[in-house]
Design an enzyme around this catalytic site. Sequence first.
Site, PDB file in Angstrom:
ATOM      1  N   SER A 101       0.374  -1.358   0.144  1.00  0.00           N
ATOM      2  CA  SER A 101      -0.121   0.445  -0.002  1.00  0.00           C
ATOM      3  C   SER A 101       0.445   1.440   0.164  1.00  0.00           C
ATOM      4  O   SER A 101       2.055   1.262   0.742  1.00  0.00           O
ATOM      5  CB  SER A 101      -0.778  -0.489   1.566  1.00  0.00           C
ATOM      6  OG  SER A 101      -1.361   1.407   1.231  1.00  0.00           O
ATOM      7  N   SER A 102       1.090   2.754  -0.434  1.00  0.00           N
ATOM      8  CA  SER A 102       0.946   3.236  -0.347  1.00  0.00           C
ATOM      9  C   SER A 102       1.196   4.168   0.638  1.00  0.00           C
ATOM     10  O   SER A 102       2.382   4.750   0.877  1.00  0.00           O
ATOM     11  CB  SER A 102       0.242   4.252  -1.552  1.00  0.00           C
ATOM     12  OG  SER A 102      -0.852   5.041  -0.759  1.00  0.00           O
ATOM     13  N   CYS A 103       0.573   3.545   1.883  1.00  0.00           N
ATOM     14  CA  CYS A 103       0.846   3.982   3.102  1.00  0.00           C
ATOM     15  C   CYS A 103       2.201   3.420   3.912  1.00  0.00           C
ATOM     16  O   CYS A 103       2.607   4.322   5.020  1.00  0.00           O
ATOM     17  CB  CYS A 103      -0.306   3.467   4.278  1.00  0.00           C
ATOM     18  SG  CYS A 103      -0.243   1.738   4.287  1.00  0.00           S
ATOM     19  N   TYR A 130      -1.232  -0.730  10.057  1.00  0.00           N
ATOM     20  CA  TYR A 130      -0.971  -1.281   8.554  1.00  0.00           C
ATOM     21  C   TYR A 130       0.011  -1.520   7.927  1.00  0.00           C
ATOM     22  O   TYR A 130       0.666  -2.023   7.015  1.00  0.00           O
ATOM     23  CB  TYR A 130      -2.477  -0.656   7.912  1.00  0.00           C
ATOM     24  CG  TYR A 130      -2.523  -1.544   6.472  1.00  0.00           C
ATOM     25  CD1 TYR A 130      -3.035  -2.488   6.431  1.00  0.00           C
ATOM     26  CD2 TYR A 130      -2.266  -0.544   5.270  1.00  0.00           C
ATOM     27  CE1 TYR A 130      -3.806  -3.551   5.968  1.00  0.00           C
ATOM     28  CE2 TYR A 130      -2.436  -1.063   4.529  1.00  0.00           C
ATOM     29  CZ  TYR A 130      -3.474  -2.414   4.402  1.00  0.00           C
ATOM     30  OH  TYR A 130      -3.535  -3.283   3.232  1.00  0.00           O
ATOM     31  N   LYS A 134       2.965  -4.025   6.305  1.00  0.00           N
ATOM     32  CA  LYS A 134       2.707  -4.532   4.946  1.00  0.00           C
ATOM     33  C   LYS A 134       4.678  -4.027   4.560  1.00  0.00           C
ATOM     34  O   LYS A 134       5.145  -4.755   3.874  1.00  0.00           O
ATOM     35  CB  LYS A 134       2.061  -2.879   4.080  1.00  0.00           C
ATOM     36  CG  LYS A 134       0.165  -3.087   3.779  1.00  0.00           C
ATOM     37  CD  LYS A 134       0.702  -4.581   2.805  1.00  0.00           C
ATOM     38  CE  LYS A 134      -0.810  -5.067   3.038  1.00  0.00           C
ATOM     39  NZ  LYS A 134      -0.708  -6.389   2.306  1.00  0.00           N
ATOM     40  N   HIS A 173     -13.156   2.905   3.242  1.00  0.00           N
ATOM     41  CA  HIS A 173     -12.436   3.788   2.723  1.00  0.00           C
ATOM     42  C   HIS A 173     -13.178   5.004   2.121  1.00  0.00           C
ATOM     43  O   HIS A 173     -14.249   4.486   1.783  1.00  0.00           O
ATOM     44  CB  HIS A 173     -11.512   3.477   1.907  1.00  0.00           C
ATOM     45  CG  HIS A 173     -10.381   2.631   2.344  1.00  0.00           C
ATOM     46  ND1 HIS A 173     -10.520   1.124   1.608  1.00  0.00           N
ATOM     47  CD2 HIS A 173      -8.986   3.079   3.012  1.00  0.00           C
ATOM     48  CE1 HIS A 173      -9.619   0.735   2.202  1.00  0.00           C
ATOM     49  NE2 HIS A 173      -8.786   1.434   3.100  1.00  0.00           N
TER      50      HIS A 173
END
Length: 319
Positions: A101-103, A130, A134, A173
Amino acid sequence: MFIAGHAGLVGGALRRRLLQERCDILTIDRRRLDLRRQQDVENWMAENRPDIVLLAAATVGGIVANNTRPAEFLTDNLAIACNVIEAARKYDVGKLVFLGSSCIYPRDASQPVTEDALLTGALEPTNEAYAVAKIAGLKLAQAIRRQYGRDFISVMPTNLYGPGDRFDPERGHVIPALVHRMSEAKAAGTPECVIWGSGLVWREFLHVDDCADGVVHALQYYSGDAPLNIGSGEEVSIATLATLIAQAVGYRGRIVFDPARPEGPRRKLLDSSRIRALGWRPRVGLRDGLVDTVRWWRAQGHVAPAPSSARLALCHAEV
């Protein structure tokens, strides 16, 4: 080809995309295989021996879910990543694609965010658990690649939306949550819809079918140690996004923002130049993608009913 998480947003899109290629696809329901249980995953992998694994399974949610269930987000996603990736190594999977994920990138990373920004700064606090899970999965794939020479790669999609999303006003989301809330507001004739945050933060969104196409492209043409970003390359403010969703839903009330509520970093745009250099491009524009998403949701019979009078005043969404 094993799609772990085939019933989710990304997994479902991957399954649709790979069926077009007439691939031999393996799937299994979560009620029959809990990816958080190491021995069960190893037993299944030993019996089925997939050639390729696409790891799209995850426990996911918006800001509220991340803030209220951080232990669950961390333990579930750590377990899923460790169990599936290690079992793939142990049972000689030829190629594995881990979806992150971009997070994973620092909150204050320079924009657009390149893959080299990983671990160069502090994470966004609202989804730190999260993100840590990841990052651990990405690092495990890298470690196995380096130590055992396996072709395990990682891709980092931007914010995704589309058919198969979770249209939960509390746990979803921003796009599916707003679609649901604005549909409620429209059905109830609510005069205004209050959205969390200032509306001034900017986000990048990618239709999930474009994401699936990017993952398949990476599967075919990418074999590298570094993660690979997959994004649309276009930003939109949450205020503009809310207006586009209202148009797609047909809601004509006022859109009001609550800046006292959390909204995450000001910008989060991925630099997807590496995958674009491999020949991939997104195809679905945001306006068309939102219309497609609303049409799909309604086709499933999920048109939101009018809410109770206690909920008429506000229309929250997590960014």
